[in-house]
Design a protein around this motif. Structure first.
Motif, PDB file in Angstrom:
ATOM      1  N   ALA A  82      96.254  19.155  90.870  1.00 33.97           N
ATOM      2  CA  ALA A  82      96.904  19.758  89.703  1.00 33.97           C
ATOM      3  C   ALA A  82      96.473  19.004  88.448  1.00 33.97           C
ATOM      4  O   ALA A  82      96.093  17.833  88.520  1.00 33.97           O
TER       5      ALA A  82
ATOM      6  N   SER B 238     100.210  22.272  93.924  1.00 31.48           N
ATOM      7  CA  SER B 238      98.769  22.010  94.011  1.00 31.48           C
ATOM      8  C   SER B 238      97.965  23.016  93.200  1.00 31.48           C
ATOM      9  O   SER B 238      98.282  24.202  93.171  1.00 31.48           O
ATOM     10  N   GLU B 239      96.920  22.513  92.558  1.00 31.59           N
ATOM     11  CA  GLU B 239      95.925  23.295  91.827  1.00 31.59           C
ATOM     12  C   GLU B 239      96.482  24.030  90.617  1.00 31.59           C
ATOM     13  O   GLU B 239      95.802  24.868  90.028  1.00 31.59           O
ATOM     14  N   ALA B 240      97.715  23.727  90.222  1.00 33.42           N
ATOM     15  CA  ALA B 240      98.272  24.324  89.003  1.00 33.42           C
ATOM     16  C   ALA B 240      97.735  23.582  87.789  1.00 33.42           C
ATOM     17  O   ALA B 240      97.275  22.449  87.883  1.00 33.42           O
ATOM     18  N   TRP B 241      97.809  24.247  86.654  1.00 34.68           N
ATOM     19  CA  TRP B 241      97.338  23.653  85.407  1.00 34.68           C
ATOM     20  C   TRP B 241      98.415  23.836  84.346  1.00 34.68           C
ATOM     21  O   TRP B 241      98.793  24.960  84.012  1.00 34.68           O
TER      22      TRP B 241
ATOM     23  N   ARG C  38     101.729  27.160  93.061  1.00 35.58           N
ATOM     24  CA  ARG C  38     100.365  26.765  93.430  1.00 35.58           C
ATOM     25  C   ARG C  38      99.340  27.619  92.672  1.00 35.58           C
ATOM     26  O   ARG C  38      99.413  28.840  92.663  1.00 35.58           O
TER      27      ARG C  38
ATOM     28  N   ALA D  12      95.080  14.633  91.523  1.00 31.29           N
ATOM     29  CA  ALA D  12      95.746  15.167  90.335  1.00 31.29           C
ATOM     30  C   ALA D  12      95.369  14.343  89.101  1.00 31.29           C
ATOM     31  O   ALA D  12      94.983  13.180  89.207  1.00 31.29           O
TER      32      ALA D  12
END
Length: 192
Positions: A101, A132-135, A150, A81
């Motif tokens: 993220a 996870s993998e969020a912006w 996610r 992250a």
């Protein structure tokens, strides 16, 4: 119309933290100088300082030196992250940032507030999760008790006061869904 008497002084004098928490906050405020004035590429040094204060920090985490962290022992940041320049992690309650993220520059993750319904405005500590993998894009705000799903994207300067589902793209104030993101697509393929 009778307005209830609000004793602001009593609210300010009320103990909101234990002695141990207060001591930890004082020590962190001193140690955070070592965090803030470290070289930009000293990712490991800042991660080590956070771990000393009981933050759970994964591998290959990149936290920029200008990030402001309140109460590190409530913070979990998973592998890979990134937290960008001048972001605020106001981790009064448990705060989790998932693997890979991204929290962009100037974003504000707020894990606490005050109960406005109560005239005494008692402190409210709430969990906040960025999966996870969020912006979380530049200057966005995520409120207490919110989960960003996610792979979701919260657009620049958006305000999320409610959960954003997985792979959704949200924008605006208040944030609303403007599109979706394929779970395997890079952020540049976002529609909306």
């Amino acid at each position: 119309m009778n307005t209830p008497h609000i004793d602001i002084e009593a609210n300010r004098a009320a103990r909101k933290y234990s002695r141990k928490e207060l001591l930890g906050r004082v020590l962190w405020s001193l140690a955070s100088l070592l965090f803030r004035f470290s070289p930009r590429l000293a990712w490991g040094w800042r991660n080590m300082l956070l771990r000393l204060f009981k933050a759970r920090i994964g591998r290959n985490v990149r936290i920029f030196p200008t990030v402001r962290i309140i109460i590190p022992w409530t913070l979990t940041i998973d592998d890979g992250a990134t937290v960008g320049d001048h972001a605020i992690l106001y981790a009064l309650g448990p705060m989790k940032i998932g693997a890979s993220a991204t929290v962009s520059q100037g974003a504000h993750l707020c894990g606490g507030s005050h109960d406005f319904r109560d005239p005494a405005f008692p402190l409210w500590r709430a969990p906040l999760t960025v999966e996870s993998e969020a912006w979380i894009a530049a200057d966005a705000f995520v409120g207490p008790g919110v989960t960003i799903g996610r792979g979701a994207v919260l657009g620049a300067r958006a305000v999320a006061m409610k959960n954003i589902p997985a792979n959704a793209v949200a924008a605006g104030n208040p944030a609303h869904i403007v599109g979706t993101r394929s779970p395997s697509a890079p952020a540049s393929n976002v529609k909306g």
